[in-house]
Design a protein around this motif. Structure first.
Motif, PDB file in Angstrom:
ATOM      1  N   ASP A   1      60.102  35.387  98.935  1.00 53.35           N
ATOM      2  CA  ASP A   1      60.103  34.079  98.275  1.00 53.35           C
ATOM      3  C   ASP A   1      61.439  33.359  98.453  1.00 53.35           C
ATOM      4  O   ASP A   1      61.479  32.137  98.564  1.00 53.35           O
ATOM      5  CB  ASP A   1      59.808  34.234  96.779  1.00 53.35           C
ATOM      6  CG  ASP A   1      58.370  34.663  96.513  1.00 53.35           C
ATOM      7  OD1 ASP A   1      57.510  34.461  97.397  1.00 53.35           O
ATOM      8  OD2 ASP A   1      58.120  35.198  95.418  1.00 53.35           O
ATOM      9  N   GLU A   2      62.524  34.134  98.496  1.00 53.20           N
ATOM     10  CA  GLU A   2      63.852  33.518  98.644  1.00 53.20           C
ATOM     11  C   GLU A   2      64.044  32.869 100.018  1.00 53.20           C
ATOM     12  O   GLU A   2      64.953  32.064 100.206  1.00 53.20           O
ATOM     13  CB  GLU A   2      64.960  34.555  98.389  1.00 53.20           C
ATOM     14  CG  GLU A   2      65.026  35.676  99.396  1.00 53.20           C
ATOM     15  CD  GLU A   2      64.021  36.824  99.178  1.00 53.20           C
ATOM     16  OE1 GLU A   2      64.057  37.770  99.976  1.00 53.20           O
ATOM     17  OE2 GLU A   2      63.198  36.771  98.237  1.00 53.20           O
ATOM     18  N   ASP A   3      63.186  33.217 100.984  1.00 46.46           N
ATOM     19  CA  ASP A   3      63.263  32.618 102.322  1.00 46.46           C
ATOM     20  C   ASP A   3      62.537  31.278 102.403  1.00 46.46           C
ATOM     21  O   ASP A   3      62.760  30.503 103.327  1.00 46.46           O
ATOM     22  CB  ASP A   3      62.649  33.559 103.363  1.00 46.46           C
ATOM     23  CG  ASP A   3      63.439  34.834 103.531  1.00 46.46           C
ATOM     24  OD1 ASP A   3      64.665  34.745 103.683  1.00 46.46           O
ATOM     25  OD2 ASP A   3      62.825  35.924 103.504  1.00 46.46           O
ATOM     26  N   ARG A   4      61.663  31.017 101.445  1.00 44.38           N
ATOM     27  CA  ARG A   4      60.863  29.785 101.461  1.00 44.38           C
ATOM     28  C   ARG A   4      61.738  28.596 101.106  1.00 44.38           C
ATOM     29  O   ARG A   4      62.524  28.639 100.172  1.00 44.38           O
ATOM     30  CB  ARG A   4      59.686  29.898 100.485  1.00 44.38           C
ATOM     31  CG  ARG A   4      58.762  31.060 100.767  1.00 44.38           C
ATOM     32  CD  ARG A   4      58.150  30.985 102.139  1.00 44.38           C
ATOM     33  NE  ARG A   4      57.274  32.138 102.372  1.00 44.38           N
ATOM     34  CZ  ARG A   4      56.457  32.223 103.390  1.00 44.38           C
ATOM     35  NH1 ARG A   4      56.390  31.247 104.277  1.00 44.38           N
ATOM     36  NH2 ARG A   4      55.705  33.297 103.552  1.00 44.38           N
ATOM     37  N   GLY A   5      61.599  27.547 101.905  1.00 37.05           N
ATOM     38  CA  GLY A   5      62.406  26.357 101.703  1.00 37.05           C
ATOM     39  C   GLY A   5      63.783  26.456 102.332  1.00 37.05           C
ATOM     40  O   GLY A   5      64.509  25.484 102.383  1.00 37.05           O
ATOM     41  N   VAL A   6      64.146  27.657 102.815  1.00 39.17           N
ATOM     42  CA  VAL A   6      65.432  27.861 103.462  1.00 39.17           C
ATOM     43  C   VAL A   6      65.202  28.162 104.933  1.00 39.17           C
ATOM     44  O   VAL A   6      65.619  27.409 105.805  1.00 39.17           O
ATOM     45  CB  VAL A   6      66.208  29.024 102.791  1.00 39.17           C
ATOM     46  CG1 VAL A   6      67.536  29.256 103.493  1.00 39.17           C
ATOM     47  CG2 VAL A   6      66.404  28.761 101.315  1.00 39.17           C
TER      48      VAL A   6
ATOM     49  N   LEU B   1      52.057  39.959 111.645  1.00 33.12           N
ATOM     50  CA  LEU B   1      51.807  39.482 110.292  1.00 33.12           C
ATOM     51  C   LEU B   1      52.167  40.554 109.272  1.00 33.12           C
ATOM     52  O   LEU B   1      52.791  40.258 108.247  1.00 33.12           O
ATOM     53  CB  LEU B   1      50.350  39.037 110.125  1.00 33.12           C
ATOM     54  CG  LEU B   1      49.967  38.535 108.731  1.00 33.12           C
ATOM     55  CD1 LEU B   1      50.845  37.372 108.298  1.00 33.12           C
ATOM     56  CD2 LEU B   1      48.483  38.148 108.710  1.00 33.12           C
ATOM     57  N   SER B   2      51.829  41.807 109.569  1.00 35.21           N
ATOM     58  CA  SER B   2      52.183  42.865 108.613  1.00 35.21           C
ATOM     59  C   SER B   2      53.702  43.011 108.503  1.00 35.21           C
ATOM     60  O   SER B   2      54.226  43.256 107.417  1.00 35.21           O
ATOM     61  CB  SER B   2      51.507  44.187 108.974  1.00 35.21           C
ATOM     62  OG  SER B   2      52.041  44.723 110.151  1.00 35.21           O
ATOM     63  N   VAL B   3      54.421  42.833 109.599  1.00 32.01           N
ATOM     64  CA  VAL B   3      55.891  42.872 109.555  1.00 32.01           C
ATOM     65  C   VAL B   3      56.410  41.677 108.758  1.00 32.01           C
ATOM     66  O   VAL B   3      57.251  41.826 107.861  1.00 32.01           O
ATOM     67  CB  VAL B   3      56.501  42.874 110.978  1.00 32.01           C
ATOM     68  CG1 VAL B   3      58.018  42.716 110.920  1.00 32.01           C
ATOM     69  CG2 VAL B   3      56.117  44.135 111.731  1.00 32.01           C
ATOM     70  N   ALA B   4      55.906  40.485 109.067  1.00 35.71           N
ATOM     71  CA  ALA B   4      56.375  39.265 108.398  1.00 35.71           C
ATOM     72  C   ALA B   4      56.160  39.355 106.890  1.00 35.71           C
ATOM     73  O   ALA B   4      57.031  38.939 106.113  1.00 35.71           O
ATOM     74  CB  ALA B   4      55.667  38.043 108.970  1.00 35.71           C
TER      75      ALA B   4
END
Length: 194
Positions: free
Chosen positions: A152-157, A143-146
């Protein structure tokens, strides 16, 4: 955090999940809405291949080579062993890998790969109807790595929006929720994305 140890623990967890894949189940739905179980296992195999390519050749291409897979679960097991062997043979610290045209520290590559491997291991277990939480200590480190590598740019993609969890949720549930998976609700998997 030791990236090699994190990678090894994630592979061990995912191998346990892949061991539960029953024959004839590759068309099952998964928490990754775009993929059935066979496609998810193929994606995992591609991820291991890319990590192996980075460790042994110092470069990861942006587009994986497409190849037919007779038994994706068996392919995953084979590549997991090859990846661990490549990590053990890796010379010294401070090495970088080129991804596309950008350098990346090999430890960051391994830690990021560990997140993908463990979370997709969780997806495999869910698809097989044998949910397995990611071990608490491993999940907390992942989780700390993630939180460092998923923006935010990864969300939805690449990932859905984070899913809310109860304050008493364990580390495994917090990790998969951060990456857009809901281990608690009765919602269908159509709410999930890869």
């Amino acid at each position: 955090m030791n990236s090699g140890e994190l990678l090894e623990r994630s592979l061990a967890y995912a191998l346990g999940s892949v061991a539960t894949v029953p024959p004839g189940s590759l068309r099952r739905a998964t928490p990754c809405a775009r993929w059935n179980l066979g496609e998810l296992l193929g994606h995992l195999d591609d991820a291991l291949d890319a990590l192996h390519e980075g460790l042994t050749g110092g470069r990861i291409g942006l587009f994986p080579a497409a190849e037919g897979r007779a038994d994706p679960a068996c392919d995953f097991r084979r590549r997991a062993c090859a990846l661990l062997g490549a990590w053990v043979a890796l010379p010294g610290e401070g090495r970088s890998v080129t991804v596309g045209d950008r350098p990346l520290d090999v430890r960051v590559m391994a830690a990021t790969g560990a997140v993908e491997i463990a979370v997709h291991g969780w997806d495999v277990a869910q698809a097989c109807g044998r949910p397995r939480p990611i071990p608490s200590g491993l999940a907390a480190e992942l989780l700390s790595v993630a939180q460092c590598v998923v923006g935010d740019e990864d969300r939805g993609v690449r990932f859905a929006e984070p899913v809310g969890v109860l304050s008493r949720a364990d580390a495994s549930d917090r990790l998969v929720a951060f990456l857009g998976r809901d281990s608690f609700s009765g919602r269908g998997w159509s709410a999930f994305r890869e």
